[in-house]
Motif scaffolding. Structure first.
Motif, PDB file in Angstrom:
ATOM      1  N   MET A  29      38.256 -21.073 -71.862  1.00  0.00           N
ATOM      2  CA  MET A  29      39.094 -20.071 -72.514  1.00  0.00           C
ATOM      3  C   MET A  29      39.716 -20.702 -73.753  1.00  0.00           C
ATOM      4  SD  MET A  29      42.226 -17.802 -70.964  1.00  0.00           S
ATOM      5  CE  MET A  29      43.709 -18.523 -71.664  1.00  0.00           C
ATOM      6  N   VAL A  30      39.338 -20.210 -74.922  1.00  0.00           N
ATOM      7  CA  VAL A  30      39.845 -20.743 -76.183  1.00  0.00           C
ATOM      8  C   VAL A  30      41.042 -19.897 -76.617  1.00  0.00           C
ATOM      9  CG1 VAL A  30      39.266 -21.381 -78.544  1.00  0.00           C
ATOM     10  CG2 VAL A  30      37.496 -21.431 -76.775  1.00  0.00           C
ATOM     11  N   CYS A  31      42.198 -20.511 -76.678  1.00  0.00           N
ATOM     12  CA  CYS A  31      43.429 -19.779 -77.001  1.00  0.00           C
ATOM     13  C   CYS A  31      43.520 -19.573 -78.507  1.00  0.00           C
ATOM     14  CB  CYS A  31      44.643 -20.542 -76.490  1.00  0.00           C
ATOM     15  SG  CYS A  31      44.630 -20.760 -74.705  1.00  0.00           S
ATOM     16  N   MET A  32      43.510 -18.315 -78.922  1.00  0.00           N
ATOM     17  CA  MET A  32      43.500 -17.957 -80.335  1.00  0.00           C
ATOM     18  C   MET A  32      44.861 -17.408 -80.748  1.00  0.00           C
ATOM     19  SD  MET A  32      40.460 -18.587 -81.550  1.00  0.00           S
ATOM     20  CE  MET A  32      40.589 -17.666 -83.081  1.00  0.00           C
ATOM     21  N   SER A  33      45.588 -18.174 -81.552  1.00  0.00           N
ATOM     22  CA  SER A  33      46.891 -17.719 -82.033  1.00  0.00           C
ATOM     23  C   SER A  33      46.766 -16.913 -83.320  1.00  0.00           C
ATOM     24  CB  SER A  33      47.797 -18.923 -82.275  1.00  0.00           C
ATOM     25  OG  SER A  33      47.289 -19.700 -83.354  1.00  0.00           O
ATOM     26  N   SER A  38      43.504 -22.712 -84.339  1.00  0.00           N
ATOM     27  CA  SER A  38      42.725 -22.021 -83.313  1.00  0.00           C
ATOM     28  C   SER A  38      41.405 -21.497 -83.878  1.00  0.00           C
ATOM     29  CB  SER A  38      43.539 -20.883 -82.687  1.00  0.00           C
ATOM     30  OG  SER A  38      43.911 -19.910 -83.638  1.00  0.00           O
ATOM     31  N   TYR A  39      41.400 -21.052 -85.143  1.00  0.00           N
ATOM     32  CA  TYR A  39      40.132 -20.629 -85.754  1.00  0.00           C
ATOM     33  C   TYR A  39      39.153 -21.807 -85.813  1.00  0.00           C
ATOM     34  CZ  TYR A  39      41.746 -16.063 -87.538  1.00  0.00           C
ATOM     35  OH  TYR A  39      42.180 -14.752 -87.653  1.00  0.00           O
ATOM     36  N   GLU A  57      30.270 -21.982 -71.344  1.00  0.00           N
ATOM     37  CA  GLU A  57      30.644 -20.675 -71.870  1.00  0.00           C
ATOM     38  C   GLU A  57      31.949 -20.746 -72.648  1.00  0.00           C
ATOM     39  OE1 GLU A  57      30.313 -17.200 -69.159  1.00  0.00           O
ATOM     40  OE2 GLU A  57      29.859 -18.721 -67.647  1.00  0.00           O
ATOM     41  N   LEU A  58      32.098 -19.831 -73.600  1.00  0.00           N
ATOM     42  CA  LEU A  58      33.341 -19.691 -74.349  1.00  0.00           C
ATOM     43  C   LEU A  58      33.834 -18.253 -74.251  1.00  0.00           C
ATOM     44  CD1 LEU A  58      32.385 -21.587 -77.653  1.00  0.00           C
ATOM     45  CD2 LEU A  58      33.774 -22.483 -75.773  1.00  0.00           C
ATOM     46  N   ILE A  59      35.132 -18.099 -74.076  1.00  0.00           N
ATOM     47  CA  ILE A  59      35.760 -16.783 -74.202  1.00  0.00           C
ATOM     48  C   ILE A  59      37.055 -16.969 -74.970  1.00  0.00           C
ATOM     49  CG2 ILE A  59      36.776 -17.018 -71.873  1.00  0.00           C
ATOM     50  CD1 ILE A  59      36.775 -13.890 -71.793  1.00  0.00           C
ATOM     51  N   ALA A  60      37.217 -16.210 -76.046  1.00  0.00           N
ATOM     52  CA  ALA A  60      38.414 -16.306 -76.886  1.00  0.00           C
ATOM     53  C   ALA A  60      39.486 -15.355 -76.355  1.00  0.00           C
ATOM     54  CB  ALA A  60      38.069 -15.955 -78.330  1.00  0.00           C
ATOM     55  N   VAL A  61      40.710 -15.849 -76.258  1.00  0.00           N
ATOM     56  CA  VAL A  61      41.819 -15.030 -75.757  1.00  0.00           C
ATOM     57  C   VAL A  61      43.005 -15.148 -76.707  1.00  0.00           C
ATOM     58  CG1 VAL A  61      43.530 -14.757 -73.922  1.00  0.00           C
ATOM     59  CG2 VAL A  61      41.130 -15.156 -73.340  1.00  0.00           C
TER      60      VAL A  61
END
Length: 239
Positions: A29-33, A38-39, A57-61
């Protein structure tokens, strides 16, 4: 791929190997601020995924904290155009932080505690084995100095951390990366950077003062930050 991007990707790969950040079958889980860090984190993890001999796997949150002036739609539109799953989690913590923080005190402590709890719960719900944060080398250095100067502790940011409840493994793949390099790559790739308007309402935070101190010292000695970071892995217990 530019030389700068290749340099940062090499640092992320080195951090992953040294600290066992990623492994086969991980769901990250990639934390996107919406900030530059984060980018760049998501971009480099996507590049790394293409190069590793195993799959993950990657999932952006993104956690939408309900700030009335925060343009979350810009980030959401950008994520919708990327070849990666994403989720926007909406929790009105902004109002809680404004209400509960005493006049003159920093918002950061309560804000980060609420945000961390929500992100940990989200990672568990999504079945993620890793929770990736965009903290970099300069964040680790500043945290070291903040703890030493204001709390009397020698403590920084580990590249890999098991949360207190044992549910989550937090990783910081950018831990070897300098902030100036991250900023330069974010500009090079034209990411739509969003400001943290909650923090900007408090201009004289301790972290900002530490950053200015480091900038001043680097005018005299350009390797101050690099040496401070190196000191984190060069501890002399006898002294």
């Amino acid at each position: 791929m530019s030389r700068l991007e290749d340099h940062l990707l090499h640092q992320v790969a080195r951090a992953s190997i040294e600290h066992h950040l990623l492994g086969p079958g991980d769901r990250v889980m990639v934390c996107m601020s919406g900030g530059k860090d984060s980018y760049v984190l998501l971009h480099l993890l996507r590049q790394l995924r293409r190069r590793t001999p195993f799959d993950f796997e990657l999932i952006a949150v993104h956690l939408d904290q309900g700030h009335p002036r925060f343009p979350v739609h810009i980030l959401e539109d950008w994520l919708a155009r990327q070849d990666v799953p994403y989720e926007i989690v909406r929790e009105p913590t902004y109002a809680i932080v404004k209400e509960k923080t005493p006049e003159g005190k920093a918002y950061c402590t309560l804000c980060s505690r609420l945000r961390r709890g929500i992100l940990y719960t989200t990672a568990a719900r999504l079945g993620c084995t890793r929770l990736a944060l965009g903290h970099h080398r300069d964040d680790a250095i500043e945290t070291l100095l903040l703890n030493a100067l204001y709390a009397g502790q020698l403590k920084a940011m580990p590249a890999r951390l098991i949360s207190d409840d044992g549910r989550n493994t937090v990783i910081r793949p950018l831990i070897h990366c300098a902030e100036r390099d991250i900023a330069a790559l974010a500009e090079e790739l034209a990411f739509p950077i969003l400001p943290c308007t909650l923090c900007s309402e408090q201009p004289d935070l301790k972290r900002a003062r530490v950053k200015r101190l480091l900038d001043t010292l680097e005018e005299e000695h350009p390797h101050v930050r690099a040496h401070l970071y190196a000191s984190l892995s060069n501890v002399r217990p006898s002294h």
